[in-house]
Write an enzyme that holds these catalytic residues in place. Structure first.
Site, PDB file in Angstrom:
ATOM      1  N   ASN A 217      23.159 -39.763 -64.449  1.00  0.00           N
ATOM      2  CA  ASN A 217      22.125 -38.818 -64.820  1.00  0.00           C
ATOM      3  C   ASN A 217      22.751 -37.707 -65.654  1.00  0.00           C
ATOM      4  O   ASN A 217      23.623 -37.006 -65.161  1.00  0.00           O
ATOM      5  CB  ASN A 217      21.483 -38.230 -63.559  1.00  0.00           C
ATOM      6  CG  ASN A 217      20.259 -37.412 -63.886  1.00  0.00           C
ATOM      7  OD1 ASN A 217      19.710 -37.522 -64.985  1.00  0.00           O
ATOM      8  ND2 ASN A 217      19.834 -36.582 -62.955  1.00  0.00           N
TER       9      ASN A 217
ATOM     10  N   ARG B   3      34.529 -33.120 -55.511  1.00  0.00           N
ATOM     11  CA  ARG B   3      33.953 -33.471 -54.199  1.00  0.00           C
ATOM     12  C   ARG B   3      34.511 -32.724 -52.994  1.00  0.00           C
ATOM     13  O   ARG B   3      34.040 -32.933 -51.886  1.00  0.00           O
ATOM     14  CB  ARG B   3      34.097 -34.978 -53.933  1.00  0.00           C
ATOM     15  CG  ARG B   3      33.492 -35.879 -54.991  1.00  0.00           C
ATOM     16  CD  ARG B   3      31.996 -35.693 -55.111  1.00  0.00           C
ATOM     17  NE  ARG B   3      31.383 -36.702 -55.984  1.00  0.00           N
ATOM     18  CZ  ARG B   3      30.335 -36.465 -56.761  1.00  0.00           C
ATOM     19  NH1 ARG B   3      29.780 -35.271 -56.783  1.00  0.00           N
ATOM     20  NH2 ARG B   3      29.826 -37.415 -57.510  1.00  0.00           N
TER      21      ARG B   3
ATOM     22  N   ASP C  95      32.226 -35.488 -66.919  1.00  0.00           N
ATOM     23  CA  ASP C  95      31.261 -35.606 -65.816  1.00  0.00           C
ATOM     24  C   ASP C  95      31.774 -36.602 -64.767  1.00  0.00           C
ATOM     25  O   ASP C  95      30.996 -37.346 -64.157  1.00  0.00           O
ATOM     26  CB  ASP C  95      29.874 -36.019 -66.313  1.00  0.00           C
ATOM     27  CG  ASP C  95      28.783 -35.749 -65.265  1.00  0.00           C
ATOM     28  OD1 ASP C  95      29.094 -35.171 -64.209  1.00  0.00           O
ATOM     29  OD2 ASP C  95      27.624 -36.134 -65.510  1.00  0.00           O
TER      30      ASP C  95
END
Lengths: 435, 318
Positions: free
Chosen positions: A289, A75, A316
């Site tokens: 997702n 991030r 992930d």
């Protein structure tokens, strides 16, 4: 490859009496490991500790090559409120990872050499797990113009990906696979046909029909997986398929590998442990997702991890702010944190039920990731950098998200009793985490 | 006091057949209140109800408001436009603010599936789902059940086909669960592009053609076809939809028996249903509207923790 410089020449470290499991050398014995000057000095048997060596008692513990995560989201830059490279690298170390690959879907996107250099610099400063940048495939991840792979690799990028978004244009994917060949890097793709997946919030099936949530069919993933495999065949490039979640994808990867096509693939701990049923009650911590699928999919992906069709397990890791997850299901963002639960989830759902041996698990979490992304590590060979994970394969613990090193608290495993706990993580011989 | 329905009414899927029957049994006597000159009983006097409508609604909102007022509750209507909701306040903050104002019940309509669950988990007040996304619309399901039960006495073995855009319909889901729990056979009919892929696993029969549905059914519940469905490409045109799937008099005349016609409204006359069917002798569409008020009174009454036995007594007092 830019090396991460660490404090060297400190005291020697002796890992005493652990079960040394190193699939890279077919080793599985009880013995000692001596670390000197950040490198592995000797492995196996009883080693007399030099004077002044730090001794870590590893009795009853497994000593393995450090885990390598080829897929996480740190991030930074852009969303330092939910994770920084520092907190992410520390979370990785706490989870037994000695190296992680940071996806480029930051703000701004990691699509040029300066941005790659920034990620490397922050990773070095973190002094925890190594951080390897992944560069974007296209500028701004817009799916239009190819980013400068050569410049990014020169600055330290280890792969390219537009992860978070699929590469919609088949022509762009083809070009990326061709162009990447000059640099020997994999092109990692987030397989999702956006026209089929549009607006979807969970797996398409009975649960989505009942809950009134728009479904994402398996085919949204599989169509892109086979497209990528066919383009890898055409181009000779190395395609790496991210977070594979369906039975159909597994069959397609197997088809590709049987034909010698250069395709590698990863699966995530959550797709190996949970099904779409976890969404019940509109639990946004079960929203990711690709979405959690059915039991038949979970079983197929587990079998593929076992037989090597799926090469590696990757987290992930995707931290989100609690405020963003505390929304109506369709409005909540996709993803969960994974670095600090990966080992335990894998042991609880794969090793304990007998799907994978500890040796296979270490291969999928340490050796194979280093191999397919051509990273250092993944071995305890003499002279290799001392990137080592020590873990207790039988310790049970209750997941307490409030105690995570990551800033993210978005985990579907909160409150669960899991088996397998990291005891110590060493990077370049330096202890970066100790339970 | 715990109500026989639990704290909230979020959907029919999780209710038992006994709970559903209890609501319908409670609604029957309450229906009479709306027939009086002075349509008011003091049952919910002192209770505060907030009607929180994040989506536009005329029929459902008015129906709830009448139900609340006829039972003497104090009501406040909050529509998304013009409230703090339109200023970006989150659902969490809305919930906390409502809670801080010491309200008793919230009726929520929201465009996202699960929004009523979300609110119910976070506040002490009773939550009534007035439609959440494409999930459920339990009071609509209940009023449909009441309407059929009044006509048939029992739903056991009766055949009801839900026609049209089941994929996007919260009414369809509530109907499927409610009808099955009361023993009816349920089918759906519509273009496959407007049916959930897994609809067969929900325990319903699927008809591809409206003619087959008409031949099979004792009642058709005709769903509204949202005009946006054509724009987003689920069907080619409204004209063709009417020609292939429209419930028309000509088609009904070929039915082996008389079929009850229901529609949750608002209708697109000439699209999913023709006017002479909607206004015809077998239409129970206005009965549905009347029953809507009674069913909502029953739900409010039961969730407030009142004994179902008191329903008869309540209507006696003014």
């Amino acid at each position: 490859m830019t090396r991460v410089e660490r404090r060297r020449g400190g005291r020697d470290t002796l890992l005493k009496g652990g079960r040394i499991v190193d699939p890279s050398r077919n080793m599985n014995d009880i013995g000692d490991v001596l670390v000197r000057d950040g490198k592995i000095e000797s492995v196996g048997g009883k080693i007399a500790g030099p004077d002044g060596a730090d001794v870590i008692d590893c009795k009853g513990l497994v000593v393995s090559p450090g885990f390598v995560d080829v897929h996480c989201h740190l991030r930074e830059p852009g969303r330092e409120d939910v994770e920084t490279i520092l907190t992410g690298a520390r979370a990785a170390a706490a989870g037994g990872f000695t190296a992680v690959c940071a996806m480029p879907n930051t703000d701004p996107v990691t699509d040029n050499q300066a941005a790659v250099g920034f990620v490397l610099k922050q990773g070095r400063a973190a002094n925890a797990a190594r951080v390897y940048p992944i560069g974007a495939i296209s500028i701004g991840q817009k799916g239009e113009q190819l980013a400068e792979f050569g410049e990014m690799v020169g600055a330290g990028a280890v792969a390219v990906s537009d992860d978070g978004k699929p590469v919609v244009s088949s022509q762009l994917m083809r070009t990326a696979l061709e162009y990447a060949r000059a640099f020997g890097i994999p092109v990692a793709d987030h397989c999702e046909d956006p026209t089929l997946a549009a607006g979807g919030a969970m797996n398409e099936g009975l649960v989505s029909a009942r809950l009134g949530l728009r479904g994402i069919p398996s085919e949204a993933e599989e169509i892109m997986a086979i497209r990528d495999i066919l383009l890898a065949r055409r181009t000779g490039g190395h395609v790496h398929l991210c977070h594979m979640s369906t039975k159909g994808s597994v069959e397609l990867i197997r088809w590709g590998k049987d034909r010698g096509i250069k395709v590698t693939a990863e699966a995530c701990p959550h797709h190996l442990s949970l099904t779409e049923d976890a969404v019940e009650g509109y639990n946004t911590h079960a929203k990711m997702n690709p979405p959690l699928r059915t039991m038949a999919d979970v079983e197929a992906v587990r079998a593929a991890v076992k037989d090597g069709t799926i090469d590696v397990i990757a987290t992930d890791h995707a931290p989100h702010h609690n405020d963003e997850k505390a929304r109506a299901f369709a409005d909540a963002p996709n993803g969960i944190v994974g670095l600090e639960t990966a080992l335990a989830v894998n042991i609880t759902w794969l090793v304990k039920p007998g799907v994978l041996s500890i040796t296979d698990l270490i291969d999928r979490m340490a050796c194979a990731p280093a191999r397919i992304f051509s990273l250092p590590g993944g071995t305890l060979a003499k002279g290799a950098a001392a990137d080592i994970t020590v873990f207790d394969p039988t310790a049970e613990w209750k997941v307490d998200a409030a105690g995570f090193k990551t800033k993210g608290r978005n985990t579907p495993y909160a409150g669960m009793m899991l088996t397998g706990r990291v005891h110590a993580t060493l990077v370049d011989g330096q202890v970066v985490h100790r339970a | 006091m715990t109500s026989p329905l639990g704290k909230d009414l979020l959907g029919l899927e999780r209710l038992t057949s006994e709970q559903i029957s209890l609501i319908l049994d409670t609604a029957e006597p309450l229906r009479e209140i709306s027939e009086r000159a002075i349509k008011k009983v003091p049952t919910l006097r002192g209770a505060t109800v907030v009607n929180l409508f994040f989506e536009a609604s005329t029929r459902t909102r008015i129906s709830f408001e009448f139900a609340e007022k006829r039972m003497s509750a104090d009501t406040v209507n909050v529509a998304a436009a013009g409230s703090s909701i339109s200023k970006g306040e989150t659902l969490v903050d809305t919930a906390r603010n409502l809670e801080a104002m010491k309200i008793d019940m919230v009726v929520i309509r929201h465009g996202s599936s699960g929004a009523a669950h979300f609110l119910a988990e976070r506040i002490q007040s009773n939550v009534i789902n007035a439609g959440d996304g494409t999930h459920e619309h339990p009071t609509q399901g209940l009023l449909d059940l009441l309407t059929l039960r009044q006509r048939w006495g029992s739903l056991q073995g009766r055949r009801v086909c839900i026609c049209g855009d089941v994929l996007h319909s919260r009414v369809a889901r509530s109907n499927i669960w409610g009808l099955k729990k009361l023993g009816a056979e349920v089918a759906v009919c519509g273009p496959r592009s407007l049916l959930p892929n897994a609809v067969g696993e929900m325990g319903v029969t699927v008809f591809d053609r409206i003619e087959q549905a008409i031949e099979w059914a004792d009642a058709l519940n005709v769903l509204r076809l949202q005009l946006e469905r054509m724009e987003s490409g689920y069907i080619p045109s409204l004209r063709e939809y009417n020609r292939v799937f429209g419930v028309t008099r000509e088609r009904l005349e070929r039915a082996p028996k008389d079929i009850l016609i229901m529609h949750p409204g608002p209708m697109n006359r000439g699209v999913e249903i023709d006017s002479d069917v909607a206004d015809g002798p077998h239409s129970v569409i206005l009965d549905q509207v009347t029953n809507g008020v009674a069913v909502r009174m029953a739900v409010l009454y039961l969730l407030a923790g009142n004994s179902p036995k008191l329903a008869d007594a309540a209507k006696g007092t003014v």
